[in-house]
Design an enzyme around this catalytic site. Structure first.
Site, PDB file in Angstrom:
ATOM      1  N   LYS A 194       0.835  -1.216   0.000  1.00  0.00           N
ATOM      2  CA  LYS A 194       0.000   0.000   0.000  1.00  0.00           C
ATOM      3  C   LYS A 194       0.861   1.254   0.000  1.00  0.00           C
ATOM      4  O   LYS A 194       0.688   2.153  -0.817  1.00  0.00           O
ATOM      5  CB  LYS A 194      -0.937   0.013   1.201  1.00  0.00           C
ATOM      6  CG  LYS A 194      -1.693   1.296   1.390  1.00  0.00           C
ATOM      7  CD  LYS A 194      -2.046   1.510   2.871  1.00  0.00           C
ATOM      8  CE  LYS A 194      -1.779   2.804   3.270  1.00  0.00           C
ATOM      9  NZ  LYS A 194      -1.482   3.422   4.437  1.00  0.00           N
ATOM     10  N   ASN A 195       1.842   1.350   0.913  1.00  0.00           N
ATOM     11  CA  ASN A 195       2.592   2.594   1.061  1.00  0.00           C
ATOM     12  C   ASN A 195       3.576   2.855  -0.069  1.00  0.00           C
ATOM     13  O   ASN A 195       4.089   3.960  -0.207  1.00  0.00           O
ATOM     14  CB  ASN A 195       3.271   2.630   2.436  1.00  0.00           C
ATOM     15  CG  ASN A 195       2.230   2.832   3.518  1.00  0.00           C
ATOM     16  OD1 ASN A 195       1.108   3.278   3.238  1.00  0.00           O
ATOM     17  ND2 ASN A 195       2.572   2.492   4.749  1.00  0.00           N
ATOM     18  N   CYS A 239      -5.072   8.201   8.775  1.00  0.00           N
ATOM     19  CA  CYS A 239      -5.296   7.659  10.122  1.00  0.00           C
ATOM     20  C   CYS A 239      -5.058   8.723  11.194  1.00  0.00           C
ATOM     21  O   CYS A 239      -4.120   9.505  11.096  1.00  0.00           O
ATOM     22  CB  CYS A 239      -4.347   6.474  10.366  1.00  0.00           C
ATOM     23  SG  CYS A 239      -4.572   5.132   9.181  1.00  0.00           S
ATOM     24  N   ARG A 243       0.173  15.191  12.791  1.00  0.00           N
ATOM     25  CA  ARG A 243       0.885  14.699  11.596  1.00  0.00           C
ATOM     26  C   ARG A 243       1.328  15.906  10.769  1.00  0.00           C
ATOM     27  O   ARG A 243       0.820  16.155   9.674  1.00  0.00           O
ATOM     28  CB  ARG A 243       0.005  13.754  10.779  1.00  0.00           C
ATOM     29  CG  ARG A 243      -0.390  12.498  11.544  1.00  0.00           C
ATOM     30  CD  ARG A 243      -1.089  11.462  10.658  1.00  0.00           C
ATOM     31  NE  ARG A 243      -0.131  10.723   9.832  1.00  0.00           N
ATOM     32  CZ  ARG A 243      -0.489   9.671   9.083  1.00  0.00           C
ATOM     33  NH1 ARG A 243      -1.755   9.250   9.063  1.00  0.00           N
ATOM     34  NH2 ARG A 243       0.405   9.028   8.355  1.00  0.00           N
ATOM     35  N   ASP A 254       3.655   0.409  12.102  1.00  0.00           N
ATOM     36  CA  ASP A 254       2.429  -0.086  11.469  1.00  0.00           C
ATOM     37  C   ASP A 254       2.134  -1.542  11.820  1.00  0.00           C
ATOM     38  O   ASP A 254       1.129  -2.092  11.363  1.00  0.00           O
ATOM     39  CB  ASP A 254       2.510   0.089   9.949  1.00  0.00           C
ATOM     40  CG  ASP A 254       2.553   1.557   9.547  1.00  0.00           C
ATOM     41  OD1 ASP A 254       2.919   1.855   8.408  1.00  0.00           O
ATOM     42  OD2 ASP A 254       2.250   2.409  10.409  1.00  0.00           O
ATOM     43  N   ARG A 289      -8.950   0.227   3.292  1.00  0.00           N
ATOM     44  CA  ARG A 289      -8.024   1.187   2.715  1.00  0.00           C
ATOM     45  C   ARG A 289      -6.660   0.562   2.406  1.00  0.00           C
ATOM     46  O   ARG A 289      -5.936   1.016   1.535  1.00  0.00           O
ATOM     47  CB  ARG A 289      -7.783   2.367   3.676  1.00  0.00           C
ATOM     48  CG  ARG A 289      -8.904   3.387   3.766  1.00  0.00           C
ATOM     49  CD  ARG A 289      -8.421   4.625   4.501  1.00  0.00           C
ATOM     50  NE  ARG A 289      -7.091   5.006   4.043  1.00  0.00           N
ATOM     51  CZ  ARG A 289      -6.120   5.427   4.872  1.00  0.00           C
ATOM     52  NH1 ARG A 289      -6.338   5.499   6.179  1.00  0.00           N
ATOM     53  NH2 ARG A 289      -4.923   5.738   4.375  1.00  0.00           N
TER      54      ARG A 289
END
Ligand code: EPZ
Length: 420
Positions: free
Chosen positions: A22-23, A117, A122, A307, A399
């Site tokens: 995903k990232n 999230c 952030r 994570d 997601r």
């Protein structure tokens, strides 16, 4: 409203194939905007963050062609807008990569504030620091970020914190800049390296990704006309490794990069789990006894990834003894512990530290995912618990995990997605 219904007490057994990361995907799709041509991207995970990104790229004028379920051809020759509205960008964090790529190619970007999230503050000050060092003007107001530059000129940037997002975003803005950019104190995560490899495949000249210093020699144009396959997901693989230990199961994890899993393998062994590194792409994880207590400190790669912290919290909640988790990256990433305590866990979390007194058993309950990784953790808890667990807020999980309940079901879990 959808929920997952899980009948627990199931040792997970069998094999699982890991999807694209995903990232990496949510950074490579905007990076493709730097290509003035056509490229093919393979091993794309089938997750909602990817769908939203392709939607945004289409809005900006890109042409997306699906070649199969995991491969697209992207034509970015006719980008005709540098503006992406907050309705879409606020759905996830990685929308901030649009700034680096649009600024890099067109000298202009206007992007709604990123979402993602809720893990505490952030900030994006390091992203902005990098853009300004390259010569851009950046304005953050009215819920938008606007960045403009006549010319971007290579320079040296020292990042004050090791940031995945800032490392990638400054790299994106530097690819087509005049001269050389040296970015120091950068993140070394596998997805950072994957973005650099993608860009180099398309014609960029980036060196040092995966080390503390990245050097970007600016080039005139990225021709593209190449195919790139996204790296397997380190975090998805780690999620199933910890599910094997928590459920006292035995799982063959296929299509992963075992080198990326070393920080997790070390902790699995410390807890009494066992590892058989079959080869560079496949690893077997099993555990046939109650895990032992350990302490965890989350750190940038190659440290233990934040994570995987919630998933590890589940394993330690049923371990023998008292464990301590120190979350060094995010201010508030312990929301999931309240849900686990509803299932009979004994966790006290304060600020960046959680003390976990291991209990022999968890018990099913209705629980709510507060974010993506918390959601994955609650699924693992449900598989291990006595009785029925109902997991809500699946939009968070979708997601970042492709077909998660099918993958758990293939491992023997009694799990179903139902409409309430
Ligand atoms: C990326 O977020 C990941 N998201 C996160 O994964 C992951 O938790 C995080 O990196 C750390 O590994 C994506 O890749 C899309 P950072 P990012 O910039 O880029 C501070 C998931 O579950 N910081 O590396 O937002 C920041 O506050 C998600 O997949 C600044 O101070 O994280 C944090 O404490 C959740 N100023 C630390 O650095 C900045 O300008 C690391 O943040 C930027 C960051």
């Amino acid at each position: 409203m959808e929920k997952l219904v899980i009948n627990g007490r199931t040792p997970l057994k069998g094999e699982v194939t890991i999807s694209g990361a995903k990232n990496a995907a949510v950074a490579i799709l905007p990076a493709a905007l730097l290509v003035d041509g056509i490229c093919t991207i393979d091993n794309l995970p089938n997750i909602s963050d990817v769908k939203i990104y392709l939607d945004i790229l289409t809005d900006l004028g890109a042409k997306v062609t699906w070649n199969n379920e995991h491969e697209i051809t992207l034509d970015t020759r006719n980008i005709n807008s540098y503006n992406s509205p907050v309705e879409k960008t606020s759905k996830f964090r990685a929308s901030y990569y649009l700034i680096g790529s649009l600024l890099g190619r067109f000298g202009h970007a206007q992007v709604g504030m990123p979402g993602g999230c809720k893990l505490g503050a952030r900030p994006i000050d390091q992203h902005i620091k990098g853009f300004e060092a390259l010569g851009a003007k950046v304005d953050v107001s009215q819920g938008k970020i606007t960045a403009t530059a006549e010319d971007l000129v290579g320079t040296s940037v020292y990042l004050d914190v090791v940031s995945v997002g800032a490392t990638i975003n400054v790299m994106l803005a530097a690819v087509l800049a005049e001269g050389t950019t040296v970015i120091d104190n950068v993140a070394k995560e596998p997805h950072v390296v994957d973005v650099a490899n993608f860009l180099n495949t398309m014609g960029a000249d980036i060196r040092g990704a995966g080390t503390d210093v990245i050097k970007v020699n600016g080039v005139k144009k990225l021709e593209g006309n190449a195919t790139y396959s996204i790296v397997p997901d380190q975090i998805e693989a780690g999620t199933f490794m910890l599910a094997a230990v928590a459920s006292r199961g035995n799982i063959l994890i296929k299509n992963c990069i075992t080198k990326h899993l070393e920080p997790i393998m070390a902790k699995v062994v410390e807890m009494g789990g066992e590892i058989d590194e079959i080869d560079g792409d496949n690893v077997r994880v099993w555990c046939n006894k109650r895990p032992k207590k350990i302490n965890i400190k989350t750190l940038p790669y190659p440290g233990f990834p934040t994570d995987l912290q919630p998933q590890m919290g589940v394993v330690l909640s049923i371990a023998e003894g008292t464990s301590i988790i120190n979350e060094s990256i995010w201010e508030s990433r312990f929301q999931y512990t309240e849900e686990l305590n509803k299932m009979g866990a004994k966790i006290s979390a304060q600020g960046k530290t959680a003390v976990i007194d291991g209990v022999p058993d968890l018990y099913g309950a209705p629980v709510y995912a507060s974010d993506l990784r918390a959601g994955a953790a609650l699924i693992i808890a449900g598989v291990c618990a006595n009785g029925v667990t109902e997991v809500y807020n699946l939009e968070h999980i979708d997601r970042g995990y492709e077909n998660i309940e099918q993958k758990f079901r293939n491992l023997g879990a009694n799990i179903e997605r139902v409409e309430e």
